[in-house]
Scaffold this motif. Structure first.
Motif, PDB file in Angstrom:
ATOM      1  N   ARG A  94      28.514 -37.928   5.620  1.00 48.61           N
ATOM      2  CA  ARG A  94      28.923 -37.707   4.242  1.00 48.61           C
ATOM      3  C   ARG A  94      28.266 -36.409   3.686  1.00 48.61           C
ATOM      4  N   ASP A  95      26.907 -36.013   4.211  1.00 46.19           N
ATOM      5  CA  ASP A  95      26.474 -34.809   3.619  1.00 46.19           C
ATOM      6  C   ASP A  95      26.705 -33.820   4.424  1.00 46.19           C
ATOM      7  N   GLY A  96      27.569 -33.821   5.381  1.00 41.72           N
ATOM      8  CA  GLY A  96      27.940 -32.851   6.222  1.00 41.72           C
ATOM      9  C   GLY A  96      27.228 -32.342   7.320  1.00 41.72           C
ATOM     10  N   VAL A  97      26.160 -33.049   7.931  1.00 41.72           N
ATOM     11  CA  VAL A  97      25.323 -32.889   8.790  1.00 41.72           C
ATOM     12  C   VAL A  97      25.932 -33.447  10.075  1.00 41.72           C
ATOM     13  N   VAL A  98      25.884 -32.783  11.243  1.00 42.76           N
ATOM     14  CA  VAL A  98      26.407 -33.137  12.475  1.00 42.76           C
ATOM     15  C   VAL A  98      25.221 -33.254  13.639  1.00 42.76           C
ATOM     16  N   ARG A  99      25.046 -34.428  14.208  1.00 38.71           N
ATOM     17  CA  ARG A  99      24.087 -34.568  15.136  1.00 38.71           C
ATOM     18  C   ARG A  99      24.362 -35.454  16.221  1.00 38.71           C
ATOM     19  N   LEU A 100      23.894 -35.339  17.246  1.00 39.96           N
ATOM     20  CA  LEU A 100      23.884 -36.062  18.524  1.00 39.96           C
ATOM     21  C   LEU A 100      23.255 -37.205  18.363  1.00 39.96           C
ATOM     22  N   ALA A 101      23.546 -38.434  19.087  1.00 39.30           N
ATOM     23  CA  ALA A 101      22.645 -39.627  18.856  1.00 39.30           C
ATOM     24  C   ALA A 101      22.334 -40.108  20.440  1.00 39.30           C
ATOM     25  N   GLY A 102      21.128 -40.382  20.853  1.00 35.90           N
ATOM     26  CA  GLY A 102      20.829 -40.773  22.197  1.00 35.90           C
ATOM     27  C   GLY A 102      20.815 -39.630  23.303  1.00 35.90           C
ATOM     28  N   VAL A 103      20.589 -38.436  22.587  1.00 34.25           N
ATOM     29  CA  VAL A 103      20.478 -37.425  23.566  1.00 34.25           C
ATOM     30  C   VAL A 103      19.212 -36.699  23.467  1.00 34.25           C
ATOM     31  N   THR A 104      18.738 -36.158  24.356  1.00 32.65           N
ATOM     32  CA  THR A 104      17.250 -35.431  24.252  1.00 32.65           C
ATOM     33  C   THR A 104      17.522 -34.119  25.424  1.00 32.65           C
ATOM     34  N   THR A 105      16.400 -33.351  25.493  1.00 38.02           N
ATOM     35  CA  THR A 105      16.561 -32.293  26.380  1.00 38.02           C
ATOM     36  C   THR A 105      14.986 -32.566  27.307  1.00 38.02           C
ATOM     37  N   ASP A 106      15.019 -31.752  28.446  1.00 39.59           N
ATOM     38  CA  ASP A 106      14.047 -31.559  29.118  1.00 39.59           C
ATOM     39  C   ASP A 106      12.763 -30.800  28.409  1.00 39.59           C
ATOM     40  N   TRP A 107      13.354 -29.967  27.328  1.00 39.02           N
ATOM     41  CA  TRP A 107      12.401 -29.349  26.624  1.00 39.02           C
ATOM     42  C   TRP A 107      11.659 -30.067  25.877  1.00 39.02           C
ATOM     43  N   ALA A 108      12.240 -30.974  25.088  1.00 36.25           N
ATOM     44  CA  ALA A 108      11.721 -32.068  24.286  1.00 36.25           C
ATOM     45  C   ALA A 108      10.591 -32.693  25.354  1.00 36.25           C
ATOM     46  N   ARG A 109      10.677 -33.212  26.441  1.00 36.74           N
ATOM     47  CA  ARG A 109       9.799 -33.743  27.137  1.00 36.74           C
ATOM     48  C   ARG A 109       8.929 -32.949  27.511  1.00 36.74           C
ATOM     49  N   PHE A 110       9.087 -31.504  28.006  1.00 39.10           N
ATOM     50  CA  PHE A 110       7.854 -30.393  28.052  1.00 39.10           C
ATOM     51  C   PHE A 110       7.134 -30.805  26.914  1.00 39.10           C
ATOM     52  N   GLY A 111       7.399 -30.502  25.793  1.00 41.34           N
ATOM     53  CA  GLY A 111       6.423 -30.908  24.630  1.00 41.34           C
ATOM     54  C   GLY A 111       5.650 -31.888  24.472  1.00 41.34           C
ATOM     55  N   LEU A 112       6.412 -33.055  24.697  1.00 44.05           N
ATOM     56  CA  LEU A 112       5.642 -34.186  24.766  1.00 44.05           C
ATOM     57  C   LEU A 112       4.396 -34.276  25.978  1.00 44.05           C
ATOM     58  N   TYR A 113       4.943 -33.781  26.920  1.00 39.51           N
ATOM     59  CA  TYR A 113       3.781 -33.870  27.996  1.00 39.51           C
ATOM     60  C   TYR A 113       2.760 -33.029  27.656  1.00 39.51           C
ATOM     61  N   HIS A 114       3.055 -31.627  27.339  1.00 43.52           N
ATOM     62  CA  HIS A 114       2.082 -30.909  26.681  1.00 43.52           C
ATOM     63  C   HIS A 114       1.028 -31.185  25.757  1.00 43.52           C
ATOM     64  N   GLN A 115       1.816 -32.016  24.741  1.00 47.53           N
ATOM     65  CA  GLN A 115       1.139 -32.602  23.559  1.00 47.53           C
ATOM     66  C   GLN A 115      -0.220 -33.801  24.068  1.00 47.53           C
ATOM     67  N   ARG A 116       0.176 -34.371  25.057  1.00 44.74           N
ATOM     68  CA  ARG A 116      -0.525 -35.483  25.834  1.00 44.74           C
ATOM     69  C   ARG A 116      -1.375 -34.633  26.784  1.00 44.74           C
ATOM     70  N   GLY A 117      -1.674 -33.545  26.891  1.00 45.83           N
ATOM     71  CA  GLY A 117      -2.463 -32.903  27.998  1.00 45.83           C
ATOM     72  C   GLY A 117      -2.221 -33.008  29.331  1.00 45.83           C
ATOM     73  N   GLU A 118      -0.758 -33.430  29.292  1.00 45.70           N
ATOM     74  CA  GLU A 118      -0.086 -33.467  30.953  1.00 45.70           C
ATOM     75  C   GLU A 118       0.508 -32.504  31.194  1.00 45.70           C
ATOM     76  N   ASP A 119      -0.023 -31.248  31.458  1.00 47.71           N
ATOM     77  CA  ASP A 119       0.757 -30.081  31.836  1.00 47.71           C
ATOM     78  C   ASP A 119       1.415 -29.981  33.201  1.00 47.71           C
ATOM     79  N   ASP A 120       0.855 -30.825  34.094  1.00 46.45           N
ATOM     80  CA  ASP A 120       1.314 -31.015  35.587  1.00 46.45           C
ATOM     81  C   ASP A 120       2.768 -31.655  35.433  1.00 46.45           C
ATOM     82  N   LEU A 121       3.005 -32.655  34.657  1.00 46.14           N
ATOM     83  CA  LEU A 121       4.477 -33.003  34.493  1.00 46.14           C
ATOM     84  C   LEU A 121       5.145 -32.182  33.686  1.00 46.14           C
TER      85      LEU A 121
END
Length: 227
Positions: A94-121
């Motif tokens: 209703r507020d005019g927002v379009v978004r995907l559901a249940g979809v992520t990216t490998d870039w998001a995973r990269f950021g998560l691993y990086h934050q955890r200090g798991e740069d190898d992954l």
């Protein structure tokens, strides 16, 4: 017909040639069907990276060259919904927002691993130049994302490679160097690390190749960061 009750997370891979889980490979021919599918894939990548966006923002950033942005958006969204499933791309809220559901990216995973200090992954996710394969008409929003990805991956790869070179962990050092060069093929710092690695491992062939590549990169490079 897609399974509209599939609740598994769908990953859009952008750290190299673009691919989407469970969808056919990226089209390369010039047929009308392939052209339309490329636009839909571009649209899915845009939404996956940007999250929820208003229809006004989407029309301005993604469909700005269309004669009738709202109509084109409706058609592209309908095709994306057909391929991904209705649950993946709910209709506009209703507020005019379009978004995907249940979809992520490998870039998001990269950021998560990086934050955890798991740069190898994180670095193992890198397969080449980010966002390779987007349609030629895509600009602006994609350029911003690509520049950010390249900068972060390059710096992470250099830091990781340098750290493990110091620790004499050659395998891990190569992972960092490879990732840095995959996004910045003319990276003088990465070639410097490759030289050091070749010397420490007494790999004369690798040392010669690295030096030749570094000289070629130096000759072609105009970025003052690396000269």
């Amino acid at each position: 017909m897609p399974n509209t009750t599939d609740c598994r997370v769908l990953e859009v891979s952008v750290l190299g040639p673009i691919s989407i889980d469970k969808l056919p490979p990226f089209p390369t021919d010039d047929s009308e069907v392939a052209r339309r599918r490329r636009i839909v894939i571009d649209f899915v990548v845009y939404l996956a990276l940007n999250g929820g966006q208003t229809t006004e923002t989407i029309d301005e950033e993604f469909f700005r060259n269309a004669r009738q942005p709202s109509q084109v958006r409706w058609n592209v969204a309908a095709m994306a919904r057909h391929w991904l499933g209705r649950d993946r791309l709910p209709r506009t809220t209703r507020d005019g927002v379009v978004r995907l559901a249940g979809v992520t990216t490998d870039w998001a995973r990269f950021g998560l691993y990086h934050q955890r200090g798991e740069d190898d992954l994180a670095l193992r996710l890198v397969r080449g130049q980010p966002l390779t394969g987007l349609s030629r008409h895509v600009s602006g929003w994609a350029d911003m994302w690509q520049a950010q990805m390249i900068a972060v991956i390059h710096q992470t790869g250099i830091s990781y490679g340098r750290e493990h070179l110091h620790r004499e962990n050659w395998t891990e050092a190569r992972i960092g160097i490879k990732a840095a060069l995959s996004v910045e093929p003319a990276s003088i710092p990465a070639y410097g690390l490759a030289d050091a690695l070749a010397r420490k491992t007494d790999d004369a062939v690798a040392l010669e190749r690295s030096r030749d590549a570094k000289e070629q990169a130096r000759g072609a490079l105009h970025d003052p960061r690396y000269v």
